[in-house]
Structures are given as C-alpha cells and as structure tokens.
Enzyme design. Structure first.
Site, PDB file in Angstrom:
ATOM      1  N   TYR A   1       0.834  -1.210   0.000  1.00 33.61           N
ATOM      2  CA  TYR A   1       0.000   0.000   0.000  1.00 33.61           C
ATOM      3  C   TYR A   1       0.868   1.260   0.000  1.00 33.61           C
ATOM      4  O   TYR A   1       0.651   2.184  -0.794  1.00 33.61           O
ATOM      5  CB  TYR A   1      -0.911  -0.038   1.236  1.00 33.61           C
ATOM      6  CG  TYR A   1      -1.933   1.070   1.291  1.00 33.61           C
ATOM      7  CD1 TYR A   1      -2.990   1.115   0.394  1.00 33.61           C
ATOM      8  CD2 TYR A   1      -1.842   2.067   2.253  1.00 33.61           C
ATOM      9  CE1 TYR A   1      -3.936   2.121   0.457  1.00 33.61           C
ATOM     10  CE2 TYR A   1      -2.784   3.078   2.323  1.00 33.61           C
ATOM     11  CZ  TYR A   1      -3.826   3.099   1.421  1.00 33.61           C
ATOM     12  OH  TYR A   1      -4.754   4.101   1.470  1.00 33.61           O
TER      13      TYR A   1
ATOM     14  N   THR B   1     -14.515   5.590   6.384  1.00 40.24           N
ATOM     15  CA  THR B   1     -15.151   5.142   5.136  1.00 40.24           C
ATOM     16  C   THR B   1     -15.329   3.623   5.187  1.00 40.24           C
ATOM     17  O   THR B   1     -14.777   2.973   6.081  1.00 40.24           O
ATOM     18  CB  THR B   1     -14.281   5.452   3.891  1.00 40.24           C
ATOM     19  OG1 THR B   1     -13.149   4.577   3.899  1.00 40.24           O
ATOM     20  CG2 THR B   1     -13.839   6.895   3.822  1.00 40.24           C
TER      21      THR B   1
ATOM     22  N   LYS C   1       1.198   4.244  -2.806  1.00 41.49           N
ATOM     23  CA  LYS C   1       0.863   5.638  -2.492  1.00 41.49           C
ATOM     24  C   LYS C   1       2.087   6.553  -2.613  1.00 41.49           C
ATOM     25  O   LYS C   1       1.967   7.716  -2.989  1.00 41.49           O
ATOM     26  CB  LYS C   1       0.251   5.726  -1.094  1.00 41.49           C
ATOM     27  CG  LYS C   1      -1.090   4.993  -0.978  1.00 41.49           C
ATOM     28  CD  LYS C   1      -2.116   5.538  -1.963  1.00 41.49           C
ATOM     29  CE  LYS C   1      -3.495   4.971  -1.742  1.00 41.49           C
ATOM     30  NZ  LYS C   1      -4.490   5.538  -2.679  1.00 41.49           N
TER      31      LYS C   1
HETATM   32  N1  LIG Z   1     -10.273   5.704   4.257  1.00 42.39           N
HETATM   33  C1  LIG Z   1      -9.080   6.063   4.639  1.00 42.39           C
HETATM   34  O1  LIG Z   1      -8.764   6.131   5.828  1.00 42.39           O
HETATM   35  C2  LIG Z   1      -8.043   6.446   3.605  1.00 42.39           C
HETATM   36  C3  LIG Z   1      -6.863   7.018   4.057  1.00 42.39           C
HETATM   37  C4  LIG Z   1      -5.897   7.387   3.143  1.00 42.39           C
HETATM   38  C5  LIG Z   1      -6.107   7.160   1.801  1.00 42.39           C
HETATM   39  N2  LIG Z   1      -7.251   6.580   1.390  1.00 42.39           N
HETATM   40  C6  LIG Z   1      -7.397   6.354  -0.048  1.00 42.39           C
HETATM   41  O2  LIG Z   1      -8.568   6.997  -0.494  1.00 42.39           O
HETATM   42  C7  LIG Z   1      -9.097   6.306  -1.629  1.00 42.39           C
HETATM   43  C8  LIG Z   1     -10.565   6.031  -1.379  1.00 42.39           C
HETATM   44  O3  LIG Z   1     -10.672   5.211  -0.247  1.00 42.39           O
HETATM   45  P1  LIG Z   1     -12.037   4.980   0.537  1.00 42.39           P
HETATM   46  O4  LIG Z   1     -11.686   4.931   1.968  1.00 42.39           O
HETATM   47  O5  LIG Z   1     -13.059   5.921   0.032  1.00 42.39           O
HETATM   48  O6  LIG Z   1     -12.342   3.482   0.083  1.00 42.39           O
HETATM   49  P2  LIG Z   1     -13.688   2.779  -0.369  1.00 42.39           P
HETATM   50  O7  LIG Z   1     -13.384   1.323  -0.342  1.00 42.39           O
HETATM   51  O8  LIG Z   1     -14.847   3.301   0.387  1.00 42.39           O
HETATM   52  O9  LIG Z   1     -13.831   3.267  -1.884  1.00 42.39           O
HETATM   53  C9  LIG Z   1     -12.934   2.873  -2.876  1.00 42.39           C
HETATM   54  C10 LIG Z   1     -13.715   2.675  -4.157  1.00 42.39           C
HETATM   55  O10 LIG Z   1     -12.781   2.324  -5.192  1.00 42.39           O
HETATM   56  C11 LIG Z   1     -13.398   1.375  -6.017  1.00 42.39           C
HETATM   57  N3  LIG Z   1     -12.404   0.598  -6.737  1.00 42.39           N
HETATM   58  C12 LIG Z   1     -11.518  -0.313  -6.232  1.00 42.39           C
HETATM   59  N4  LIG Z   1     -10.791  -0.841  -7.230  1.00 42.39           N
HETATM   60  C13 LIG Z   1     -11.228  -0.259  -8.382  1.00 42.39           C
HETATM   61  C14 LIG Z   1     -10.863  -0.405  -9.739  1.00 42.39           C
HETATM   62  N5  LIG Z   1      -9.905  -1.269 -10.131  1.00 42.39           N
HETATM   63  N6  LIG Z   1     -11.496   0.354 -10.667  1.00 42.39           N
HETATM   64  C15 LIG Z   1     -12.475   1.232 -10.307  1.00 42.39           C
HETATM   65  N7  LIG Z   1     -12.864   1.394  -9.017  1.00 42.39           N
HETATM   66  C16 LIG Z   1     -12.248   0.652  -8.080  1.00 42.39           C
HETATM   67  C17 LIG Z   1     -14.200   0.491  -5.046  1.00 42.39           C
HETATM   68  O11 LIG Z   1     -15.205  -0.252  -5.725  1.00 42.39           O
HETATM   69  C18 LIG Z   1     -14.750   1.532  -4.081  1.00 42.39           C
HETATM   70  O12 LIG Z   1     -16.024   1.987  -4.483  1.00 42.39           O
HETATM   71  C19 LIG Z   1      -8.241   5.062  -1.803  1.00 42.39           C
HETATM   72  O13 LIG Z   1      -7.277   5.302  -2.795  1.00 42.39           O
HETATM   73  C20 LIG Z   1      -7.581   4.907  -0.438  1.00 42.39           C
HETATM   74  O14 LIG Z   1      -6.337   4.247  -0.539  1.00 42.39           O
HETATM   75  C21 LIG Z   1      -8.236   6.213   2.253  1.00 42.39           C
END
Ligand SMILES: NC(=O)c1ccc[n+]([C@@H]2O[C@H](COP(=O)([O-])OP(=O)(O)OC[C@H]3O[C@@H](n4cnc5c(N)ncnc54)[C@H](O)[C@@H]3O)[C@@H](O)[C@H]2O)c1
Length: 252
Positions: free
Chosen positions: A158, A193, A162
């Site tokens: 991961y 989330t 990133k």
């Molecule tokens: N939630 C956190 O704490 C957090 C922290 C830092 C970074 N992030 C990053 O933020 C972004 C969103 O995360 P989130 O928490 O909203 O997650 P989430 O799981 O709620 O949403 C992610 C979405 O991406 C979609 N997805 C996954 N693989 C895919 C693909 N190959 N093609 C198209 N869509 C795809 C999933 O279906 C899902 O709807 C991610 O990149 C995650 O790494 C999240």
C-alpha cells in the site's frame, strides 16, 4: 476554477471519499460521472447530478470509454478526482510466509497504475477543451495516503503504491502545465469510510486517540472539501497536501 457548466470524473465514486466528492461537485453545479467497478455501483445510492459509469481503472479501454462519456456530456471536462483504491495489508515476512507477489502487484496496479491511467487518458480529453479566460483547462486531484510517508507494519504494498502517487504529482503537473492542467494530490490520514469497515471498534478508538487534533477520524466530507478547495485555488499545483490532524503513524 468554475464548476458550473463543466463535467467532472470521480473514480471510486461509488463509495467513501469518491462518493462524498462526487456529491460535493454535483452540489456545486458540475455534471459528475462517478467511475467505479460494477459491483460498487450496484450498491451505490442514487445522487442528484451524479451518473455512474462502470469501469476498472486499470483497464485502458474501459477508462477511455468512461472518459469519452464524461467528455461528451456537452460541457467541458474540467475536473478529475482519483479515489479508486484498495488497502489490503500483509507483512513482507510473516506467519503465513513471504509476501504474496501477486497481491503486491495488484495493489500497485490499482492504486498507482490505475491512477496514472485515468490521469493520462483524462488529460488527453481535457487538453482538447477550450481554455478558460486564465488559460486553464482543468485540474486533476489524486489520492495518496499518509502511508506514503509513515507506512505501518503490513503496509509495504500500500505504501509503495501511495508513494508512487506522491512521486507522480510533480512531474504530472510539469508535463501538463503546457495544456493549462493542474495536478495535486491529497494524502489523507484515517478517514471514516467503508475501507475501515473491517476494523474493530476498539482499534478504531485507538486510531482516533492517536490523532493530535481533532482527536477523531476524518470525515469523507472533509476530503471532498479539500478536493474542491484545490479545484477552486488556481495557484495550487504539483503539491501533495496531508489531511491528517497532525497524525504521524507509528510502526503499528
Ligand atoms: N479511508 C481512509 O482512511 C483512507 C486514508 C488514506 C487514503 N485513502 C485512499 O482513499 C481512496 C478512497 O478510499 P475509501 O476509503 O473511500 O475506500 P472505499 O473502499 O470506500 O472506496 C474505494 C472505491 O474504489 C473502487 N475501486 C476499487 N478498485 C477499483 C478499480 N480497479 N477500478 C475502479 N474502481 C475501483 C471500489 O469499488 C470503491 O467503491 C483510496 O485510494 C484509499 O487508498 C483512504
């Protein structure tokens, strides 16, 4: 940058950060296309001003078609927010043996290569639009994570993915400057989330306790607010912005 009478493409738009951003962009008057996997879209709620487009960010043809849909909406495509991502964890060497190479590749494929794929193909469509009065054609916001800097135990894949998104930000901004396209990245801390759904309540509380201030997890709406601030602010470019309440993650 103006959002009214423009189109926006949000990947991962069916859930979490992407869904909150798609809604916020639609509320500001953009015609929003929320790109996500079909399974994700099937579970997503209906949101006014948001049209779902099924595509896998790692597939060039599917992304090309999704970009064409957003670019063909009758208003210029100006905003792209890359939120699609996955966050599995595995130690490099653990009780189950050595880190699965396929899993490592999958995380990099979706989080980094998928982001690049959308950024590149969308920039081609944005570059074809008429520039605004400031010579600006669009803005692309990517999503990294503070794990790009403070990766924890089990986050090798991961954090690599990133870190790649952080590294992509400046050269992408430089490459696309000649077309009037800005590129910024948000590195969120821990956001409430569905990605956190598997985490126990106890662990969630301990995560929140580690945040200096505000002593809580971030909200998806706070991510959306920052994404819109980047869109609004013409002088933000080539930068990764942490949104983490001053959290610096410990090894575990
Ligand atoms: N939630 C956190 O704490 C957090 C922290 C830092 C970074 N992030 C990053 O933020 C972004 C969103 O995360 P989130 O928490 O909203 O997650 P989430 O799981 O709620 O949403 C992610 C979405 O991406 C979609 N997805 C996954 N693989 C895919 C693909 N190959 N093609 C198209 N869509 C795809 C999933 O279906 C899902 O709807 C991610 O990149 C995650 O790494 C999240």
């Amino acid at each position: 940058m103006q959002l009214e009478n423009t189109a926006a493409l949000v990947t991962g738009g069916a859930s979490g950060l992407g869904a909150a951003t798609a809604k916020a962009l639609a509320e500001r008057g953009a015609k929003v296309f929320a790109l996500d996997l079909k399974d994700g879209i099937d579970q997503a709620p209906e949101v006014a001003g948001v049209t779902y487009v099924a595509a896998d960010v790692t597939d060039p043809e599917q992304v090309r078609t999704a970009v064409a849909t957003a670019a063909g909406a009758g208003v210029p495509l100006r905003t792209v927010v890359n939120c699609a991502g996955i966050g599995p964890s595995m130690r490099i060497l653990g009780k189950k043996g050595v880190h699965d190479l396929g899993l490592y590749a999958k995380v990099v494929q979706i989080n980094l290569i998928g982001t690049f794929n959308v950024l590149a193909l969308a920039s081609e469509a944005i570059a074809e639009t008429e520039a605004d009065e400031n010579g600006q054609r669009g803005v692309i916001v990517n999503t990294a994570s503070i794990a790009a800097y403070d990766g924890q135990i089990g986050q090798a894949a991961y954090s690599s993915s990133k870190g790649g998104v952080v590294g992509l930000t400046l050269p992408a901004a430089r490459d696309l400057a000649q077309y009037g396209i800005r590129v910024c990245t948000i590195a969120p801390g821990i956001v409430e989330t569905p990605m956190l759904a598997t985490v126990s309540e106890e662990f969630r509380t301990s995560l929140a306790a580690g945040v200096p201030f505000p002593r809580r997890l971030a909200l998806p709406e706070e991510y959306a607010k920052l994404a819109l601030a980047i869109v609004d602010h013409d002088y933000l470019n080539g930068e990764t912005i942490r949104m983490d309440g001053a959290l610096r993650m410990a090894p575990r």
